[in-house]
Structure formats: C-alpha cells, structure tokens
Scaffold this motif. Structure first.
Motif, PDB file in Angstrom:
ATOM      1  N   VAL A  57     -24.025  52.629 102.377  1.00  0.00           N
ATOM      2  CA  VAL A  57     -24.359  51.590 103.353  1.00  0.00           C
ATOM      3  C   VAL A  57     -25.259  50.565 102.669  1.00  0.00           C
ATOM      4  CG1 VAL A  57     -25.341  51.069 105.613  1.00  0.00           C
ATOM      5  CG2 VAL A  57     -24.238  53.282 105.219  1.00  0.00           C
ATOM      6  N   LEU A  58     -24.811  49.307 102.679  1.00  0.00           N
ATOM      7  CA  LEU A  58     -25.551  48.214 102.032  1.00  0.00           C
ATOM      8  C   LEU A  58     -26.043  47.217 103.058  1.00  0.00           C
ATOM      9  CD1 LEU A  58     -22.990  47.738  99.188  1.00  0.00           C
ATOM     10  CD2 LEU A  58     -25.410  48.079  98.721  1.00  0.00           C
ATOM     11  N   GLU A  59     -27.210  46.670 102.797  1.00  0.00           N
ATOM     12  CA  GLU A  59     -27.724  45.562 103.589  1.00  0.00           C
ATOM     13  C   GLU A  59     -28.663  44.750 102.706  1.00  0.00           C
ATOM     14  OE1 GLU A  59     -27.360  43.686 105.816  1.00  0.00           O
ATOM     15  OE2 GLU A  59     -29.182  43.002 106.775  1.00  0.00           O
ATOM     16  N   GLY A  60     -28.428  43.444 102.645  1.00  0.00           N
ATOM     17  CA  GLY A  60     -29.284  42.582 101.838  1.00  0.00           C
ATOM     18  C   GLY A  60     -29.281  42.927 100.370  1.00  0.00           C
ATOM     19  N   GLY A  61     -28.139  43.460  99.865  1.00  0.00           N
ATOM     20  CA  GLY A  61     -28.053  43.801  98.462  1.00  0.00           C
ATOM     21  C   GLY A  61     -28.760  45.078  98.080  1.00  0.00           C
ATOM     22  N   VAL A  62     -29.213  45.837  99.074  1.00  0.00           N
ATOM     23  CA  VAL A  62     -29.951  47.086  98.840  1.00  0.00           C
ATOM     24  C   VAL A  62     -29.193  48.242  99.478  1.00  0.00           C
ATOM     25  CG1 VAL A  62     -32.111  48.324  99.265  1.00  0.00           C
ATOM     26  CG2 VAL A  62     -32.155  45.872  98.777  1.00  0.00           C
ATOM     27  N   VAL A  63     -29.122  49.367  98.775  1.00  0.00           N
ATOM     28  CA  VAL A  63     -28.511  50.571  99.349  1.00  0.00           C
ATOM     29  C   VAL A  63     -29.461  51.153 100.388  1.00  0.00           C
ATOM     30  CG1 VAL A  63     -27.727  52.917  98.892  1.00  0.00           C
ATOM     31  CG2 VAL A  63     -27.165  51.097  97.286  1.00  0.00           C
ATOM     32  N   GLN A  64     -28.979  51.242 101.631  1.00  0.00           N
ATOM     33  CA  GLN A  64     -29.798  51.794 102.711  1.00  0.00           C
ATOM     34  C   GLN A  64     -29.671  53.312 102.805  1.00  0.00           C
ATOM     35  OE1 GLN A  64     -31.846  49.803 104.579  1.00  0.00           O
ATOM     36  NE2 GLN A  64     -31.176  48.131 103.255  1.00  0.00           N
ATOM     37  N   GLN A  65     -28.470  53.833 102.535  1.00  0.00           N
ATOM     38  CA  GLN A  65     -28.260  55.276 102.561  1.00  0.00           C
ATOM     39  C   GLN A  65     -26.922  55.597 101.908  1.00  0.00           C
ATOM     40  OE1 GLN A  65     -28.710  57.089 106.428  1.00  0.00           O
ATOM     41  NE2 GLN A  65     -28.406  59.175 105.676  1.00  0.00           N
ATOM     42  N   ILE A  66     -26.855  56.758 101.252  1.00  0.00           N
ATOM     43  CA  ILE A  66     -25.631  57.275 100.669  1.00  0.00           C
ATOM     44  C   ILE A  66     -25.433  58.691 101.200  1.00  0.00           C
ATOM     45  CG2 ILE A  66     -24.424  57.916  98.545  1.00  0.00           C
ATOM     46  CD1 ILE A  66     -26.204  55.906  97.059  1.00  0.00           C
ATOM     47  N   GLY A  67     -24.237  58.981 101.682  1.00  0.00           N
ATOM     48  CA  GLY A  67     -24.002  60.335 102.172  1.00  0.00           C
ATOM     49  C   GLY A  67     -22.604  60.501 102.742  1.00  0.00           C
ATOM     50  N   ALA A  68     -22.297  61.734 103.126  1.00  0.00           N
ATOM     51  CA  ALA A  68     -21.028  62.026 103.785  1.00  0.00           C
ATOM     52  C   ALA A  68     -21.006  61.345 105.145  1.00  0.00           C
ATOM     53  CB  ALA A  68     -20.851  63.531 103.934  1.00  0.00           C
ATOM     54  N   PRO A  69     -19.818  61.011 105.668  1.00  0.00           N
ATOM     55  CA  PRO A  69     -19.740  60.293 106.951  1.00  0.00           C
ATOM     56  C   PRO A  69     -20.529  60.959 108.077  1.00  0.00           C
ATOM     57  CG  PRO A  69     -17.595  60.307 105.900  1.00  0.00           C
ATOM     58  CD  PRO A  69     -18.482  61.166 105.049  1.00  0.00           C
ATOM     59  N   ILE A  70     -20.370  62.266 108.252  1.00  0.00           N
ATOM     60  CA  ILE A  70     -21.040  62.933 109.370  1.00  0.00           C
ATOM     61  C   ILE A  70     -22.546  62.970 109.167  1.00  0.00           C
ATOM     62  CG2 ILE A  70     -20.895  65.291 108.470  1.00  0.00           C
ATOM     63  CD1 ILE A  70     -20.233  64.107 112.107  1.00  0.00           C
ATOM     64  N   GLU A  71     -22.989  62.989 107.905  1.00  0.00           N
ATOM     65  CA  GLU A  71     -24.428  62.963 107.617  1.00  0.00           C
ATOM     66  C   GLU A  71     -25.045  61.641 108.052  1.00  0.00           C
ATOM     67  OE1 GLU A  71     -27.422  63.009 103.712  1.00  0.00           O
ATOM     68  OE2 GLU A  71     -25.298  63.529 103.484  1.00  0.00           O
ATOM     69  N   LEU A  72     -24.359  60.536 107.752  1.00  0.00           N
ATOM     70  CA  LEU A  72     -24.872  59.230 108.156  1.00  0.00           C
ATOM     71  C   LEU A  72     -24.891  59.086 109.673  1.00  0.00           C
ATOM     72  CD1 LEU A  72     -24.491  58.677 105.120  1.00  0.00           C
ATOM     73  CD2 LEU A  72     -23.588  56.433 105.732  1.00  0.00           C
ATOM     74  N   TYR A  73     -23.898  59.687 110.327  1.00  0.00           N
ATOM     75  CA  TYR A  73     -23.823  59.592 111.788  1.00  0.00           C
ATOM     76  C   TYR A  73     -24.926  60.399 112.456  1.00  0.00           C
ATOM     77  CZ  TYR A  73     -21.715  59.627 116.464  1.00  0.00           C
ATOM     78  OH  TYR A  73     -21.482  59.479 117.811  1.00  0.00           O
ATOM     79  N   LYS A  74     -25.159  61.602 111.954  1.00  0.00           N
ATOM     80  CA  LYS A  74     -26.120  62.495 112.618  1.00  0.00           C
ATOM     81  C   LYS A  74     -27.544  62.371 112.093  1.00  0.00           C
ATOM     82  CE  LYS A  74     -23.008  66.075 114.314  1.00  0.00           C
ATOM     83  NZ  LYS A  74     -22.736  67.532 114.401  1.00  0.00           N
ATOM     84  N   LYS A  75     -27.686  61.953 110.816  1.00  0.00           N
ATOM     85  CA  LYS A  75     -29.013  61.884 110.215  1.00  0.00           C
ATOM     86  C   LYS A  75     -29.217  60.543 109.511  1.00  0.00           C
ATOM     87  CE  LYS A  75     -29.267  66.893 109.470  1.00  0.00           C
ATOM     88  NZ  LYS A  75     -29.405  67.979 108.463  1.00  0.00           N
ATOM     89  N   PRO A  76     -29.192  59.450 110.265  1.00  0.00           N
ATOM     90  CA  PRO A  76     -29.399  58.138 109.629  1.00  0.00           C
ATOM     91  C   PRO A  76     -30.794  58.045 109.028  1.00  0.00           C
ATOM     92  CG  PRO A  76     -29.531  57.966 112.021  1.00  0.00           C
ATOM     93  CD  PRO A  76     -29.065  59.354 111.740  1.00  0.00           C
ATOM     94  N   ALA A  77     -30.875  57.403 107.851  1.00  0.00           N
ATOM     95  CA  ALA A  77     -32.143  57.315 107.142  1.00  0.00           C
ATOM     96  C   ALA A  77     -33.089  56.305 107.772  1.00  0.00           C
ATOM     97  CB  ALA A  77     -31.897  56.947 105.686  1.00  0.00           C
ATOM     98  N   ASN A  78     -32.540  55.303 108.468  1.00  0.00           N
ATOM     99  CA  ASN A  78     -33.394  54.276 109.066  1.00  0.00           C
ATOM    100  C   ASN A  78     -32.670  53.631 110.240  1.00  0.00           C
ATOM    101  OD1 ASN A  78     -31.562  52.355 107.918  1.00  0.00           O
ATOM    102  ND2 ASN A  78     -32.745  52.339 106.011  1.00  0.00           N
ATOM    103  N   LYS A  79     -33.356  52.698 110.892  1.00  0.00           N
ATOM    104  CA  LYS A  79     -32.810  52.061 112.091  1.00  0.00           C
ATOM    105  C   LYS A  79     -31.548  51.262 111.765  1.00  0.00           C
ATOM    106  CE  LYS A  79     -34.000  48.727 115.725  1.00  0.00           C
ATOM    107  NZ  LYS A  79     -33.196  47.574 115.296  1.00  0.00           N
ATOM    108  N   PHE A  80     -31.498  50.622 110.591  1.00  0.00           N
ATOM    109  CA  PHE A  80     -30.310  49.842 110.268  1.00  0.00           C
ATOM    110  C   PHE A  80     -29.075  50.728 110.206  1.00  0.00           C
ATOM    111  CE2 PHE A  80     -27.147  48.336 107.284  1.00  0.00           C
ATOM    112  CZ  PHE A  80     -26.851  47.096 107.825  1.00  0.00           C
ATOM    113  N   VAL A  81     -29.156  51.843 109.481  1.00  0.00           N
ATOM    114  CA  VAL A  81     -28.004  52.744 109.359  1.00  0.00           C
ATOM    115  C   VAL A  81     -27.636  53.306 110.728  1.00  0.00           C
ATOM    116  CG1 VAL A  81     -27.145  54.875 108.308  1.00  0.00           C
ATOM    117  CG2 VAL A  81     -28.576  53.325 106.978  1.00  0.00           C
ATOM    118  N   ALA A  82     -28.643  53.684 111.501  1.00  0.00           N
ATOM    119  CA  ALA A  82     -28.389  54.233 112.838  1.00  0.00           C
ATOM    120  C   ALA A  82     -27.643  53.245 113.713  1.00  0.00           C
ATOM    121  CB  ALA A  82     -29.721  54.621 113.494  1.00  0.00           C
ATOM    122  N   GLY A  83     -27.987  51.959 113.617  1.00  0.00           N
ATOM    123  CA  GLY A  83     -27.340  50.950 114.439  1.00  0.00           C
ATOM    124  C   GLY A  83     -25.989  50.512 113.913  1.00  0.00           C
TER     125      GLY A  83
END
Length: 354
Positions: free
Chosen positions: A206-232
C-alpha cells in the motif's frame, strides 16, 4: 524466473520527491500488487523497475543483479500496459511474435512460443485476426501473450484491466490468476482496484505519497491495518471513523465513548485519559442483533438505504453529525429519518490517534 530487491529506492522530478526511499523484497514466483490512490507513485515505481524511469537514489536488483543502469531489454522483464499497445495493422500472431522477430529468434522457436502462449490464453482461433476484430478482453489477452512469448524473469502489469467492463474484469482476473499458477512466474501488478488486489495478490504493497504504508497478505491488511490510511483504503464500503473521547486507560486496553457511542473498551495502547481518538469500525461489522451485552453500540438516524441484492447498505447520521455506513446482509426495512442502533464486536474495532 527471478526475485526483486528494492533498497531505499527514490525518484525525484526536479524538486518533487515522488518515491521516497522504498524498501521491498519480491520473492521468486510471488504475485505482488501495488495499490494506492491516484498520484501515490505506484505506476512510477513500476516504471522504475521496468527501466522506463531513471532511478534517482537507492538500488534495484533483479535476480541478484544490480539493474539501476541497465537498459529495459537487459532486465529480463515484460510489461503489460493499460492501453494494450497493439499494432493495428498486424495480426494477433504477428503482434505476439514481433519482439522475437526483432531479436532474430529462429522462426521455428517463434512459432512454438506463440502457439504455446495462444494455447495458454485460448487465443488459437484468433491468431489470424487483427486488433480491430477483437473485443477488449481478447486484446488484453493478446497483450499478455506478447509478454509470455518473451519468457521474462518478471511480469509487470500496469492497471491492465481498467479499460474493461465489470464482467470482463472479473473474467480477466481469473485468467491472470490461472496464468500465474500455471507459469509460476514472478508478477508485479499495479491497480487502484482493491478487489483486484485482494483476489490476486500473495502480498499487497500500500503506497501513499511515495511512501510504503504497509506490506502484507490481503487478509492481514484488512484485519490488522497499520494506520488510519490503510484502514480507510482497504475494504469496501470504506471503514467508518468516528470521533470519540478516551475516558479510561488500562493495561493494553482503552475505554472510549461519544454522544453517539456507548462506552466501549478497545484493545489499544498509546492513549491517555482525555485524548481525542478515532474509532474505526468496518460497515460489515455493524449489526442489528446477535451480539452479547459486551458489544459496543452506535446510535443515529437513517439517511439513505441502498439495497444492492446481496447486502443492504444503510447510511446514517450519528448524534455527533457524522456520516456512517452499515452493510447488512439481510434485506431489512429501514425508514429514512428513523432512529437506529447498530452493535459491534470491540475485538473487530480499531483506535487511531485523532
């Protein structure tokens, strides 16, 4: 096939930093998807891997070889573009064989590679046609076939399905997933469509503003987002974010409430009593019934009801004048303007700094 290594990769256009120190490992045979909003840098990053954009800083390695200054043709990659980029005056066979012909590959080998790619993509009956005689999905398969015949170490896809309608996109997603399984190839895929990302990827970046926000398996990003951007960004409809006040802090948990949310205790750290926070709850986790007394509750009034067949999406306004969504699997009846209360499992909720 080959893996990739990106170390502190940077890209600047003049004084504008577009890619800001990306670190990423793509394993041999892995299917990795870059997602993010328009302008986040995902296509630029893909073009840097392909050699179509210069690298300002950092190191790109493919198959253990440093590729920063290599020409695109030397990197062992093949790229499938959004626009298909087929030659209109050439047949399907000629389009697929064009690159091999330029490289003076023997004709018998060209024929064998083209016919094998046509078999994999079910293009055999179309080899004598020109692009104008093909549907959008067929043209995209020809573009993929042109990449396959090159036998690259890495396949790159730049939003290849964005020009197709919804039904064709679903069919092509299945084709690409089958192709990955059959070839066992390393694939990097850029999309803004999270359905494509969630269904195709072994790993999502997941990228935003040229920065990697989170890297992970699809279900990991869905259930355990690293920050508000990934969660949204991950999940549809998007996660609800509701203003709350921290009223109590215990070891590993936080109690929050608001005019529209009854006191509820969430697993969270890093907050102090009196802090403002954002409570994140996915619309699918808001329910009318079936949860015990420990569940959280959010109250409001119905503003819009969308009956989509498999689910009903209820838009409601909380007592704090916030818009929230609930995705209900049943076709329940809701009257606009009527009061409503939804309950949620605190274990499925997230808390973010305001």
């Amino acid at each position: 096939m080959a893996g990739l290594q990106l170390e502190k990769l940077e890209k600047r256009f003049g004084s504008v930093d577009v890619i800001k120190g990306v670190d990423l490992e793509v394993k041999d045979g892995e299917f990795v998807v870059f997602v993010g909003p328009s302008g986040c840098g995902k296509s630029t990053l893909l073009r840097m891997i392909a050699g179509l954009e210069d690298i300002t800083g950092g190191t790109l390695s493919i198959g253990g070889k440093r590729c920063n200054d290599m020409e695109p043709r030397e990197r062992g990659i093949a790229m499938v573009f959004q626009s298909y980029a087929l030659y209109p005056h050439l047949t399907v066979y000629q389009n697929m064989s064009f690159g091999l012909t330029l490289n003076k590959t023997p004709k018998t080998e060209i024929d064998a590679r083209v016919r094998e790619a046509a078999r994999i993509l079910k293009l055999e009956p179309l080899l004598a046609r020109r692009p104008s005689q093909l549907s959008g999905g067929q043209r995209q398969r020809v573009a993929i076939g042109r990449a396959i015949v090159r036998q690259p170490s890495v396949f790159l896809f730049d939003e290849p399905l964005s020009n197709l309608d919804a039904a064709l996109r679903m069919d092509m997603r299945m084709e690409i997933a089958r192709l990955h399984k059959e070839l066992g190839a390393t694939m990097i895929y850029v999309t803004h469509d999270q359905v494509e990302a969630m269904t195709l990827a072994d790993k999502i970046v997941v990228l935003e503003g040229g920065v990697v926000q989170q890297i992970g398996a699809p279900i990991e990003l869905y259930k355990k987002p690293a920050n508000k951007f990934v969660a949204g960004f991950i999940g549809s409809p998007r996660m609800n974010f509701l203003d709350v006040r921290v009223t109590g802090v215990a070891r590993g948990s936080v109690t929050v409430e608001s005019p529209s949310i009854a006191p509820v205790t969430i697993d969270a750290r890093g907050f102090a009593a009196g802090d403002r926070a954002l409570l994140g709850v996915r619309p699918q986790y808001l329910k009318r019934e079936g949860l015990d007394g420990a569940a959280g509750a959010v109250r409001g009034s119905v503003s819009l009801v969308e009956r989509l067949g498999a689910e009903t999406v209820v838009s409601f306004e909380t007592a704090s004048s916030e818009r929230a969504l609930a995705a209900i699997p049943q076709d329940e009846v809701f009257e606009p303007g009527s009061p409503v209360e939804f309950r949620f499992d605190p274990g499925a909720a997230h808390l973010f700094a305001a």
